[in-house]
Structures are given as structure tokens and as C-alpha cells.
Design an enzyme around this catalytic site. Structure first.
Site, short mmCIF file in Angstrom:
data_model
loop_
_atom_site.label_atom_id
_atom_site.label_comp_id
_atom_site.label_asym_id
_atom_site.label_seq_id
_atom_site.Cartn_x
_atom_site.Cartn_y
_atom_site.Cartn_z
N TYR A 1 0.79 -0.89 -0.39
CA TYR A 1 0.06 -0.26 -0.16
C TYR A 1 0.34 1.05 0.28
O TYR A 1 1.09 2.53 -0.61
CB TYR A 1 -1.12 -0.23 1.48
N LYS B 1 1.50 4.72 -3.12
CA LYS B 1 0.82 5.56 -2.35
C LYS B 1 1.79 6.33 -2.44
O LYS B 1 2.24 7.53 -3.24
CB LYS B 1 0.60 6.02 -1.23
P1 NAP Z 1 -13.44 2.07 1.81
O1 NAP Z 1 -13.90 3.10 2.49
O2 NAP Z 1 -13.12 1.02 1.91
O3 NAP Z 1 -13.99 2.98 0.29
C1 NAP Z 1 -13.40 2.38 -0.78
C2 NAP Z 1 -14.32 2.54 -2.00
O4 NAP Z 1 -13.41 2.48 -3.71
C3 NAP Z 1 -15.56 1.76 -2.15
O5 NAP Z 1 -16.41 3.05 -3.03
C4 NAP Z 1 -15.37 0.68 -3.58
O6 NAP Z 1 -16.09 0.27 -3.90
C5 NAP Z 1 -14.03 1.22 -4.26
N1 NAP Z 1 -13.28 0.36 -4.79
C6 NAP Z 1 -12.93 0.04 -4.20
N2 NAP Z 1 -11.82 -1.09 -5.07
C7 NAP Z 1 -12.08 -0.64 -6.44
C8 NAP Z 1 -11.74 -1.26 -7.78
N3 NAP Z 1 -11.54 -2.40 -8.04
N4 NAP Z 1 -12.72 -0.48 -8.49
C9 NAP Z 1 -13.48 0.59 -8.51
N5 NAP Z 1 -13.67 1.01 -7.12
C10 NAP Z 1 -13.17 0.33 -6.10
O7 NAP Z 1 -11.72 3.14 1.30
P2 NAP Z 1 -11.61 4.65 1.93
O8 NAP Z 1 -11.09 4.87 3.24
O9 NAP Z 1 -13.17 5.96 1.43
O10 NAP Z 1 -10.20 5.09 1.37
C11 NAP Z 1 -10.58 6.30 -0.49
C12 NAP Z 1 -9.08 6.79 -0.32
O11 NAP Z 1 -8.45 7.23 0.68
C13 NAP Z 1 -8.52 5.20 -1.21
O12 NAP Z 1 -7.52 5.44 -1.68
C14 NAP Z 1 -7.54 5.27 0.56
O13 NAP Z 1 -5.84 3.99 0.51
C15 NAP Z 1 -6.98 6.77 0.48
N6 NAP Z 1 -7.28 7.25 2.31
C16 NAP Z 1 -7.94 6.39 3.60
C17 NAP Z 1 -7.58 6.75 4.70
C18 NAP Z 1 -8.11 6.45 5.17
O14 NAP Z 1 -7.55 6.67 6.41
N7 NAP Z 1 -9.90 5.97 5.57
C19 NAP Z 1 -5.90 7.35 4.66
C20 NAP Z 1 -5.96 7.47 3.74
C21 NAP Z 1 -5.33 7.31 2.28
P3 NAP Z 1 -16.95 -0.93 -3.47
O15 NAP Z 1 -17.62 -0.49 -2.37
O16 NAP Z 1 -17.99 -1.24 -4.61
O17 NAP Z 1 -16.17 -1.73 -3.56
#
Ligand code: NAP
Length: 247
Positions: free
Chosen positions: A155, A159
Site C-alpha cells: 500500500y 501511494k
Molecule cells: P473505503 O471506505 O474502503 O471505500 C473504498 C471505495 O473504493 C469504495 O467505493 C469501493 O467500492 C471502491 N473500490 C475499491 N476497489 C475498487 C476497484 N477495484 N474499482 C473501483 N472501485 C473500487 O475506502 P476509504 O477509506 O474511503 O479510502 C478512499 C481512498 O482514500 C483510498 O485510496 C485510500 O487508500 C485513501 N486513504 C484512506 C485513508 C483512511 O484513513 N481511510 C487514509 C489515507 C488514504 P465498492 O464498495 O463497490 O467495493
């Protein structure tokens, strides 16, 4: 001015950060195209919420790990049909594990979705935005792409790679008035982080000067700014939204 809809495309816009980004960009006046992969019912809820608020949105099942499908989506749904003003590369997954024991498949899958997928969207979007001579691209990276994190080599590599991709694309596309920036969330409360044990959450909190977890709305506000008229002279930057966890 073209009379095609002004579209903001948000990958992974059906849950978590992507959902709030989609809702915010819709309230900023864009028609939002959001992608998801496995949960159509969640995507439908976002479309319904945006429409209930007077906005416009459409959901597409589009796997960020499928480059042919991404090219087909741009050909069928964007080219000649929309003014693509904003791309938010948000979809991302984790497959955590210590490096020594990490399965090759988990390395490959995370790199394919979190980095190669962003490249595929960026490549297609840049062709359309290049012709328009305008565009805003925002890549959602992570604080751990800047700091590293034990148990997340795949990951973090993806990133960190996304930050390099952001800066290179910013240089390549600036001549066509396309800006490319990254937003690096810290610890944001979503389904992704809800899976973590309470002890891990507490140890994270101890490292956050603002002493609270971030919310998806905090990231949506940063994306809205970078997509908006006030950010036209900002490109190639990484905007940390992390409560001071990394400075
Ligand atoms: P999340 O709650 O797990 O949601 C992930 C989203 O991405 C969902 O809409 C999911 O759709 C979609 N997705 C996953 N795999 C996919 C694929 N192969 N093709 C198309 N869509 C896909 O994640 P989040 O926490 O909101 O994170 C969003 C972004 O922020 C990510 O890039 C993550 O790395 C980044 N981020 C998050 C955090 C944190 O603390 N949460 C911190 C730093 C960075 P489905 O439901 O249909 O699977």
C-alpha cells in the site's frame, strides 16, 4: 462554452471518502460520475442522495484494476458526451501483512488497483482534458506513502508511487492548463480504518497533534478547493490532511 455536462469523475465514489467527495463536488455544481466495483446498492444510495439535494449523478461499475474496461468507459461514456473538468483518483484497497510474509498476489493486487489503475484513469483523462485545454486531476494518496508503515509495504509503495506520478503528470500537463495534485489523508474514519483493532486506533490517536481522527468531509473540502477556481495556480503538490500527524 460547450453545452456538454460539466463532469467530475470520482473513482470509488460509493463509500467512505469517495462518497463525501462525490457529494461535495455535486454541491459545487458538477455532474458527478462515480465508480464502484462490488456494492451497487451503496453507489445507488449516493446517486439518490445527490439527486435529493438537487444535483446530478450517475454510478458505473468499473473495476480500477481493469485497464481495458477503463479505456472502454472513456470511449463510451466520456468522449464527445461530457466536458471532463475533474478527475478524482480515489478508489483504493488494502491487503496488509508484514513484508516477509506478504503474498505476491497481495502485492500485485494493491499495485494494480491503487497505482496502475490511477495511471490508466489519468492517461485517458489527460487525452480528453488536453483537447479541452483545461482540467483538474486530484489523486488520493496517503500519509503512509510519505512516512511508510510496517505491515503495508504494498500500500505504501503504491501511494508513494502515486505521488511521483502526480508530480510527473503535473509537469507534462501544465502546458494545457491541467493541474495535477495529490491529497494525502492521515487517519480518516471509514470502513477501511474501522477494521483496525482498538489498540491500533489509540496508538494512532497518540500521534495526531489535533488529537482526533479525520472525517471524510475533511478530505472532500480539500478536493473541492483543488478542483475549484481558487486553486488554478497550484500544481504538483501534495496536500496533507492529517491533523498534523506528518509535517
Ligand atoms: P473505503 O471506505 O474502503 O471505500 C473504498 C471505495 O473504493 C469504495 O467505493 C469501493 O467500492 C471502491 N473500490 C475499491 N476497489 C475498487 C476497484 N477495484 N474499482 C473501483 N472501485 C473500487 O475506502 P476509504 O477509506 O474511503 O479510502 C478512499 C481512498 O482514500 C483510498 O485510496 C485510500 O487508500 C485513501 N486513504 C484512506 C485513508 C483512511 O484513513 N481511510 C487514509 C489515507 C488514504 P465498492 O464498495 O463497490 O467495493
Amino acid at each position: 462554452m460547450s453545452d456538454l455536462p460539466r463532469v467530475a469523475l470520482v473513482t470509488g465514489g460509493s463509500r467512505g471518502i469517495g462518497r463525501k467527495v462525490a457529494e461535495r463536488l455535486a454541491s459545487d455544481g458538477f455532474e458527478v460520475f462515480l465508480t464502484y466495483v462490488s456494492r451497487p446498492e451503496e453507489a445507488d444510495k449516493v446517486v439518490a442522495a445527490i439527486e435529493a439535494d438537487g444535483g446530478k449523478a450517475r454510478a458505473f461499475r468499473l473495476d480500477s484494476g481493469d485497464r481495458d474496461a477503463i479505456a472502454g468507459f472513456f470511449r463510451d461514456e466520456i468522449k464527445g458526451k461530457a466536458t471532463l473538468e475533474v478527475l478524482v483518483n480515489n478508489a483504493g484497497i488494502t491487503r496488509d501483512g508484514l513484508m516477509m510474509r506478504m503474498k505476491d498476489e497481495d502485492w500485485d493486487t494493491v499495485l494494480r488497483i491503487n497505482l496502475t489503475g490511477c495511471f490508466a484513469f489519468l492517461k485517458e483523462a489527460s487525452k480528453i482534458m488536453g483537447k479541452q485545454r483545461f482540467g483538474r486531476i486530484i489523486n488520493i494518496t496517503s500519509i503512509v506513502g510519505q512516512m511508510g508503515n510496517a505491515g503495508q509495504a504494498n500500500y505504501c509503495a503504491a501511494k508513494a508511487g502515486l505521488i511521483g506520478l502526480t508530480k510527473s503528470a503535473a509537469r507534462e500537463l501544465a502546458g494545457r492548463s491541467i493541474t495535477v495534485n495529490a491529497v494525502a489523508p492521515g487517519f480518516i474514519q471509514t470502513d477501511m480504518t474501522d477494521q483496525l483493532p482498538e489498540a491500533v486506533v489509540q496508538s494512532m490517536l497518540a500521534q495526531i497533534p489535533l488529537n482526533t481522527l479525520g472525517q471524510s468531509e475533511d478530505i472532500a473540502a480539500a478536493v473541492s478547493f483543488l478542483a475549484g477556481p481558487g486553486a488554478g495556480y497550484i500544481t504538483g503538490q501534495v496536500l496533507g490532511v492529517n491533523g498534523g500527524m506528518y509535517m
